[in-house]
Design an enzyme around this catalytic site. Structure first.
Site, short mmCIF file in Angstrom:
data_model
loop_
_atom_site.label_atom_id
_atom_site.label_comp_id
_atom_site.label_asym_id
_atom_site.label_seq_id
_atom_site.Cartn_x
_atom_site.Cartn_y
_atom_site.Cartn_z
N TYR A 128 0.65 -1.23 0.14
CA TYR A 128 -0.13 0.21 -0.02
C TYR A 128 0.69 1.29 0.12
O TYR A 128 0.91 2.10 -1.00
CB TYR A 128 -1.07 -0.11 1.20
CG TYR A 128 -2.35 -0.68 0.81
CD1 TYR A 128 -2.35 -1.80 0.30
CD2 TYR A 128 -3.33 -0.12 1.68
CE1 TYR A 128 -3.63 -2.39 -0.13
CE2 TYR A 128 -4.52 -0.87 1.59
CZ TYR A 128 -4.62 -1.86 0.78
OH TYR A 128 -5.97 -2.28 0.56
N GLU A 244 -8.38 -3.73 8.97
CA GLU A 244 -6.69 -3.56 9.36
C GLU A 244 -6.64 -2.74 10.67
O GLU A 244 -6.06 -2.78 11.78
CB GLU A 244 -5.85 -2.92 8.34
CG GLU A 244 -4.42 -2.77 8.90
CD GLU A 244 -3.68 -1.97 7.83
OE1 GLU A 244 -2.31 -1.90 8.11
OE2 GLU A 244 -4.01 -1.44 6.89
#
Length: 399
Positions: A128, A244
């Protein structure tokens, strides 16, 4: 910090404790307790033990091979594992990619990748963040250009946790530069053994190298490894990030850390009395315990909503902020309680010292954990950005 459990839940808790007593290898729990970094083989060993029991994926539906536990069962299991010093399960495949594939992946992707996550055939990492796209993730520049039945990927990812162990990485890539940032992003599954991928370790303040840079140079990725639709990756990324950030709350780890602080504070003396009786220290300890109790309750509510098929919203940002603050406060209390004995980074540095020292298993990892967990404020979306998300959601609009 106990809940009022039903008879069925108490029986489940007994099963969990019995399982951990019988099957958690002491070599692994001793390493976790001492703050010694686990090897890839250590992680894989615990992964396999839980998978054999059917407890590896508590949040997955049974249809996909999960345990399909409710929120209370997950709380009981995570709390017991943390207090038993069980290794933390690497979350990238199980807690992040798995839910995305189950909701947005094709049937072929689900049939291929999900069993491999459970078996341990694949070790996943997350692609990411980039040097110029961390909290502002939508500004990422790693590009994927369609070329026949492949995408050609060029760019760089950073802060890739345990990327040195991974054979697969799920990545956000830019597939359209001519639209708004969020609308030109896609979600790709990339084999780390593909030519053109280079992994470079980043040495952290505590001396470890658990994070990495990952470079992509003309990396060819099959089109069938695109999850969902092209240019819809931001939707999938947001779904993943809510999971997350809920996991980052780390309730079980905070509870284990709080118990360790109390043990140290009971044995360390300050002014001729145990440190835990010091009014200032005791007040800080009580406040963090109250905060942890409140966060634990909130975490259960959000996990329950997620179990019902709802992706957590702004509450996951709230948990991320509060959870990291609590864990860092516990780390600071442990550092202060251990005093000068917290200075070594490794438990070996205090081994063999005189009896006046705290147990090396308590003092040794304190400084390392304190320094390492400064990162909690940053990864998964910095706390500053999360506060902005909370403010805009709760108070409306804003610039």
């Amino acid at each position: 910090m106990d809940l009022s459990y039903s008879d069925e839940e108490l029986a489940f808790r007994d099963d969990v404790h019995g399982f951990l007593d019988a099957h958690l290898p002491s070599e692994l729990s001793d390493k976790v307790r001492a703050g010694i970094a686990l090897s890839k083989a250590d992680h894989e060993r615990w992964h396999a033990i839980l998978n054999a029991k059917g407890w590896l994926a508590p949040n997955w539906p049974k249809a996909f091979g999960g345990a399909e536990w409710n929120a209370v069962q997950r709380h009981i299991f995570e709390d017991a594992c943390a207090l038993a010093y069980a290794p933390r399960i690497v979350p990238f495949g199980l807690s992040m990619l798995g839910p995305v594939l189950q909701k947005f992946g094709s049937k072929a992707q689900q049939n291929h990748w999900l069993p491999r996550i459970l078996s341990g055939a694949d070790w996943w990492c997350q692609g990411y963040s980039e040097p110029g796209a961390g909290s502002d993730l939508a500004s990422l520049t790693t590009a994927a250009v369609r070329n026949g039945d492949h995408y050609v990927v060029n760019g760089q990812k950073t802060w890739t946790t345990l990327g040195q162990h991974a054979n697969m990485i799920f990545c956000l890539v830019r597939t359209d530069k001519d639209v708004k940032q969020q609308e030109g992003i896609s979600f790709l599954l990339i084999d780390m053994n593909t030519p053109g991928i280079e992994v470079r370790p980043i040495v952290l303040l505590d001396g470890g190298a658990e994070v990495n840079e990952v470079w992509f140079t003309d990396v060819r990725v099959p089109v069938e490894n695109l999850v969902g639709e092209e240019n819809k990756g931001w939707t999938y990324a947001k779904y993943l990030l809510t999971h997350e950030r809920t996991n980052i709350a780390g309730v079980g780890f905070s509870q284990a850390g709080l118990a360790a602080v109390k043990r140290i504070a009971k044995s360390e003396m300050a002014g001729g009395r145990p440190l835990i009786e010091n009014p200032h220290f005791a007040a800080r300890l009580a406040q963090v315990e109250i905060d942890l109790m409140a966060m634990s309750t909130t975490n259960l509510r959000i996990i329950s909503r997620a179990a019902a098929g709802q992706a957590p919203g702004v509450e996951s940002s709230m948990l991320k902020v509060k959870g990291t603050i609590i864990r860092q406060e516990i780390n600071d209390l442990a550092r202060r309680a251990a005093g000068v004995y917290a200075m070594p980074f490794a438990s070996e540095a205090v081994a063999g010292a005189n009896d006046a020292l705290p147990d090396p298993l308590q003092a040794g990892p304190v400084a390392k954990q304190y320094f390492n967990n400064r990162k909690l404020s940053i990864f998964g979306g910095s706390n500053e950005i999360q506060r902005q998300i909370i403010a805009k959601s709760m108070l409306g609009g804003g610039k």
